[in-house]
Motif scaffolding. Structure first.
Motif, PDB file in Angstrom:
ATOM      1  N   ASN A 193       0.811  -1.218   0.000  1.00  0.00           N
ATOM      2  CA  ASN A 193       0.000   0.000   0.000  1.00  0.00           C
ATOM      3  C   ASN A 193       0.845   1.268   0.000  1.00  0.00           C
ATOM      4  O   ASN A 193       0.316   2.381  -0.116  1.00  0.00           O
ATOM      5  CB  ASN A 193      -0.958   0.012   1.190  1.00  0.00           C
ATOM      6  N   ILE A 194       2.161   1.107   0.122  1.00  0.00           N
ATOM      7  CA  ILE A 194       3.054   2.253  -0.013  1.00  0.00           C
ATOM      8  C   ILE A 194       2.937   2.842  -1.415  1.00  0.00           C
ATOM      9  O   ILE A 194       3.017   4.064  -1.600  1.00  0.00           O
ATOM     10  CB  ILE A 194       4.521   1.848   0.273  1.00  0.00           C
ATOM     11  N   PHE A 195       2.712   1.981  -2.418  1.00  0.00           N
ATOM     12  CA  PHE A 195       2.682   2.468  -3.799  1.00  0.00           C
ATOM     13  C   PHE A 195       1.540   3.458  -4.041  1.00  0.00           C
ATOM     14  O   PHE A 195       1.789   4.575  -4.514  1.00  0.00           O
ATOM     15  CB  PHE A 195       2.612   1.290  -4.776  1.00  0.00           C
ATOM     16  N   PRO A 196       0.272   3.106  -3.754  1.00  0.00           N
ATOM     17  CA  PRO A 196      -0.778   4.122  -3.932  1.00  0.00           C
ATOM     18  C   PRO A 196      -0.600   5.308  -3.000  1.00  0.00           C
ATOM     19  O   PRO A 196      -0.900   6.448  -3.366  1.00  0.00           O
ATOM     20  CB  PRO A 196      -2.074   3.362  -3.634  1.00  0.00           C
ATOM     21  N   SER A 197      -0.088   5.060  -1.794  1.00  0.00           N
ATOM     22  CA  SER A 197       0.135   6.166  -0.862  1.00  0.00           C
ATOM     23  C   SER A 197       1.192   7.116  -1.393  1.00  0.00           C
ATOM     24  O   SER A 197       1.074   8.338  -1.284  1.00  0.00           O
ATOM     25  CB  SER A 197       0.555   5.629   0.508  1.00  0.00           C
ATOM     26  N   LEU A 198       2.239   6.550  -2.010  1.00  0.00           N
ATOM     27  CA  LEU A 198       3.312   7.371  -2.554  1.00  0.00           C
ATOM     28  C   LEU A 198       2.821   8.219  -3.715  1.00  0.00           C
ATOM     29  O   LEU A 198       3.153   9.402  -3.833  1.00  0.00           O
ATOM     30  CB  LEU A 198       4.467   6.477  -3.024  1.00  0.00           C
ATOM     31  N   VAL A 199       1.990   7.626  -4.577  1.00  0.00           N
ATOM     32  CA  VAL A 199       1.441   8.364  -5.711  1.00  0.00           C
ATOM     33  C   VAL A 199       0.718   9.622  -5.239  1.00  0.00           C
ATOM     34  O   VAL A 199       0.930  10.715  -5.758  1.00  0.00           O
ATOM     35  CB  VAL A 199       0.483   7.472  -6.532  1.00  0.00           C
ATOM     36  N   PHE A 200      -0.117   9.466  -4.229  1.00  0.00           N
ATOM     37  CA  PHE A 200      -0.952  10.588  -3.806  1.00  0.00           C
ATOM     38  C   PHE A 200      -0.264  11.496  -2.782  1.00  0.00           C
ATOM     39  O   PHE A 200      -0.758  12.575  -2.489  1.00  0.00           O
ATOM     40  CB  PHE A 200      -2.287  10.063  -3.274  1.00  0.00           C
ATOM     41  N   PHE A 201       0.891  11.070  -2.274  1.00  0.00           N
ATOM     42  CA  PHE A 201       1.667  11.933  -1.381  1.00  0.00           C
ATOM     43  C   PHE A 201       2.068  13.219  -2.097  1.00  0.00           C
ATOM     44  O   PHE A 201       2.072  14.304  -1.495  1.00  0.00           O
ATOM     45  CB  PHE A 201       2.914  11.195  -0.895  1.00  0.00           C
ATOM     46  N   TRP A 202       2.387  13.114  -3.377  1.00  0.00           N
ATOM     47  CA  TRP A 202       2.906  14.272  -4.108  1.00  0.00           C
ATOM     48  C   TRP A 202       1.852  15.351  -4.325  1.00  0.00           C
ATOM     49  O   TRP A 202       2.197  16.498  -4.624  1.00  0.00           O
ATOM     50  CB  TRP A 202       3.493  13.812  -5.440  1.00  0.00           C
ATOM     51  N   PHE A 203       0.584  15.006  -4.163  1.00  0.00           N
ATOM     52  CA  PHE A 203      -0.452  16.026  -4.252  1.00  0.00           C
ATOM     53  C   PHE A 203      -0.310  17.038  -3.114  1.00  0.00           C
ATOM     54  O   PHE A 203      -0.613  18.209  -3.278  1.00  0.00           O
ATOM     55  CB  PHE A 203      -1.837  15.385  -4.230  1.00  0.00           C
ATOM     56  N   LEU A 204       0.142  16.561  -1.959  1.00  0.00           N
ATOM     57  CA  LEU A 204       0.355  17.452  -0.819  1.00  0.00           C
ATOM     58  C   LEU A 204       1.453  18.463  -1.122  1.00  0.00           C
ATOM     59  O   LEU A 204       1.370  19.633  -0.734  1.00  0.00           O
ATOM     60  CB  LEU A 204       0.722  16.625   0.421  1.00  0.00           C
ATOM     61  N   ILE A 205       2.482  18.037  -1.843  1.00  0.00           N
ATOM     62  CA  ILE A 205       3.649  18.873  -2.098  1.00  0.00           C
ATOM     63  C   ILE A 205       3.455  19.802  -3.300  1.00  0.00           C
ATOM     64  O   ILE A 205       3.833  20.973  -3.261  1.00  0.00           O
ATOM     65  CB  ILE A 205       4.903  17.993  -2.331  1.00  0.00           C
ATOM     66  N   PHE A 206       2.859  19.286  -4.381  1.00  0.00           N
ATOM     67  CA  PHE A 206       2.884  20.005  -5.652  1.00  0.00           C
ATOM     68  C   PHE A 206       1.601  20.747  -6.012  1.00  0.00           C
ATOM     69  O   PHE A 206       1.620  21.595  -6.910  1.00  0.00           O
ATOM     70  CB  PHE A 206       3.213  19.020  -6.791  1.00  0.00           C
ATOM     71  N   SER A 207       0.485  20.460  -5.362  1.00  0.00           N
ATOM     72  CA  SER A 207      -0.780  21.035  -5.813  1.00  0.00           C
ATOM     73  C   SER A 207      -0.830  22.555  -5.699  1.00  0.00           C
ATOM     74  O   SER A 207      -1.147  23.252  -6.668  1.00  0.00           O
ATOM     75  CB  SER A 207      -1.944  20.403  -5.034  1.00  0.00           C
ATOM     76  N   VAL A 208      -0.520  23.091  -4.527  1.00  0.00           N
ATOM     77  CA  VAL A 208      -0.575  24.548  -4.343  1.00  0.00           C
ATOM     78  C   VAL A 208       0.475  25.260  -5.194  1.00  0.00           C
ATOM     79  O   VAL A 208       0.163  26.257  -5.866  1.00  0.00           O
ATOM     80  CB  VAL A 208      -0.441  24.917  -2.851  1.00  0.00           C
ATOM     81  N   PRO A 209       1.743  24.775  -5.216  1.00  0.00           N
ATOM     82  CA  PRO A 209       2.707  25.411  -6.131  1.00  0.00           C
ATOM     83  C   PRO A 209       2.272  25.372  -7.591  1.00  0.00           C
ATOM     84  O   PRO A 209       2.571  26.297  -8.352  1.00  0.00           O
ATOM     85  CB  PRO A 209       3.985  24.584  -5.917  1.00  0.00           C
ATOM     86  N   THR A 210       1.543  24.326  -7.982  1.00  0.00           N
ATOM     87  CA  THR A 210       1.060  24.260  -9.362  1.00  0.00           C
ATOM     88  C   THR A 210       0.028  25.352  -9.624  1.00  0.00           C
ATOM     89  O   THR A 210       0.008  25.954 -10.704  1.00  0.00           O
ATOM     90  CB  THR A 210       0.443  22.878  -9.664  1.00  0.00           C
ATOM     91  N   GLY A 211      -0.837  25.623  -8.646  1.00  0.00           N
ATOM     92  CA  GLY A 211      -1.786  26.722  -8.788  1.00  0.00           C
ATOM     93  C   GLY A 211      -1.073  28.047  -8.980  1.00  0.00           C
ATOM     94  O   GLY A 211      -1.501  28.893  -9.772  1.00  0.00           O
ATOM     95  N   MET A 212       0.042  28.232  -8.274  1.00  0.00           N
ATOM     96  CA  MET A 212       0.832  29.447  -8.428  1.00  0.00           C
ATOM     97  C   MET A 212       1.549  29.472  -9.785  1.00  0.00           C
ATOM     98  O   MET A 212       1.655  30.514 -10.427  1.00  0.00           O
ATOM     99  CB  MET A 212       1.847  29.537  -7.286  1.00  0.00           C
ATOM    100  N   LEU A 213       2.025  28.277 -10.221  1.00  0.00           N
ATOM    101  CA  LEU A 213       2.697  28.182 -11.513  1.00  0.00           C
ATOM    102  C   LEU A 213       1.756  28.560 -12.655  1.00  0.00           C
ATOM    103  O   LEU A 213       2.176  29.217 -13.623  1.00  0.00           O
ATOM    104  CB  LEU A 213       3.227  26.756 -11.716  1.00  0.00           C
ATOM    105  N   MET A 214       0.495  28.175 -12.553  1.00  0.00           N
ATOM    106  CA  MET A 214      -0.480  28.517 -13.590  1.00  0.00           C
ATOM    107  C   MET A 214      -0.600  30.018 -13.771  1.00  0.00           C
ATOM    108  O   MET A 214      -0.830  30.505 -14.884  1.00  0.00           O
ATOM    109  CB  MET A 214      -1.853  27.920 -13.253  1.00  0.00           C
ATOM    110  N   ASN A 215      -0.467  30.758 -12.678  1.00  0.00           N
ATOM    111  CA  ASN A 215      -0.556  32.218 -12.773  1.00  0.00           C
ATOM    112  C   ASN A 215       0.580  32.793 -13.613  1.00  0.00           C
ATOM    113  O   ASN A 215       0.444  33.856 -14.211  1.00  0.00           O
ATOM    114  CB  ASN A 215      -0.516  32.847 -11.378  1.00  0.00           C
TER     115      ASN A 215
END
Length: 387
Positions: free
Chosen positions: A46-68
């Motif tokens: 279960n580390i694999f699905p957990s690892l996939v979605f861990f990156w949403f915590l790190i990259f989602s908000v910076p991506t919103g800023m990148l879109m600007n």
């Protein structure tokens, strides 16, 4: 904004990107094959699905800023490039470390894509019928999701030139589709105006969680994704534990879940146009509650299949309804709100980790109990659905 004549044309490459967004759901069936191939425990697999979605915590908000700064289309193109690379890596080798890298990049690419694709679709379609448009996008995404287990089973049971018997042919097929989607979006002209003036900082984005509807929508999306990834990984294990199926036989359960998610997204795009969102939300959560009860106590194949179908249909529209509630509540900060909402996909990390430990301790009923907590929260969110 694109004019009405061009809207349908411009939505074609965007919808193909939604299809690519569904590649992330291959992690459910893939983690089961890796678990069997490498003889892993539930908690380790279960580390694999957990690892996939861990990156949403790190990259989602910076991506919103990148879109600007670079725009929504370029952000989606970047997400496709990262996704394509993640799909190519497992074709070069197969080990625990290789799969960790591949799933990490898949998660990063998907975090970029899910943050940027919804605002890009809104740029084309406008505010009207936003929830139904996003739901149709989820329908397209679900097609890729339910095809993944079938492609993996096909690869594992058929001799394929240069592959032999290998479920990883799934990565090759989706790699080709990802390259096609990248090329099609690249040549599609989509006009957008970049944000002028001072861009929002990371803390400015996080402060939006101070708005109750934004915070509660964020938690609703956490629960939605936790249940989604949890069912994706747990459904085959339920059938293996209680009915005695092999993994190749039980893999159909994952496809069944996504078949009903696909049906739910397709019909939901209609229902959300003709009935109040709140009523459809209530119906969806009730179906999920019934499903949890059947999963918890069900011992026959048909009961478990019914439970999987119900949670597939019920969970199919939760994301688009919660996402649109948040997006429409702060119209002047849509990129930032989008980043926050996609950060909620971190629920796909939290839920499987807890479910893995619970299932190792008391069996798959423990994993179902964790998902049931998410359903209970969604009941509390009903009164917040206004649009």
């Amino acid at each position: 904004m694109a004019n009405n004549t061009n809207k349908s044309i411009y939505l074609i490459p965007v919808m193909l990107c939604f299809f690519c967004m569904g590649f992330v759901d291959l992690v459910g069936i893939a983690s089961n094959y890796v678990k069997e191939d490498l003889a892993l425990s539930d908690s380790v697999a279960n580390i694999f699905p957990s690892l996939v979605f861990f990156w949403f915590l790190i990259f989602s908000v910076p991506t919103g800023m990148l879109m600007n700064k670079i725009g929504r289309k370029k952000t989606v193109l970047l997400s496709l490039i990262v996704t394509v690379v993640s799909l190519f890596i497992p074709l070069l080798g197969y080990s625990f470390g290789v799969m960790l890298v591949a799933f990490s990049l898949l998660g990063i690419g998907n975090a970029l894509m899910q943050t940027s694709i919804n605002p890009l679709a809104m740029l084309i379609i406008g505010d009207k019928n936003l929830a139904s448009t996003l739901t149709f996008g989820q329908f397209v995404k679900a097609i890729a999701s339910f095809l993944a287990p079938y492609l993996a089973m096909w690869g594992a049971t058929q001799v394929i030139p240069s592959f032999g018997y290998d479920w990883r042919v799934l990565f090759l097929i989706y790699f080709v589709v990802g390259v096609l989607a990248s090329a099609l979006l690249w040549v599609t002209p989509i006009h957008e105006e970049l944000t002028e003036g001072k861009s929002s900082s990371f803390m400015d984005c996080l402060r939006l969680l101070g708005k109750p509807i934004v915070l509660l929508s964020f938690l609703a999306i956490m629960c939605h994704v936790g249940i989604d990834v949890g069912t994706n990984t747990t459904a085959p294990k339920l059938l293996m534990e209680r009915v005695g199926m092999t993994l190749n036989e039980a893999a159909f359960a994952t496809s069944l879940y996504f078949i009903f998610r696909t049906i739910g997204a397709l019909t939901g795009s209609f229902f959300l146009r003709v009935m109040k969102t709140r009523w459809f939300f209530i119906i969806s959560v009730v179906l999920m509650a019934v499903s949890m009860a059947l999963m918890f106590g069900g011992q026959s194949k048909m009961v478990l299949y019914t439970a999987i179908a119900l949670v597939g249909y019920g969970n199919s529209n939760i994301f688009s309804m919660a996402f649109s509630e948040a997006l429409l509540s702060v119209p002047d900060k849509q990129n930032e709100v989008s980043g926050l909402m996609i950060m909620g996909l971190f629920g796909g990390t939290v839920f499987p980790l807890i479910m893995g430990f619970c299932s190792d301790a008391v069996g798959q009923a423990g994993a179902v109990a964790v998902m049931a907590v998410g359903v209970i929260y969604l009941f509390t969110f009903i009164n917040k659905v206004k649009h």
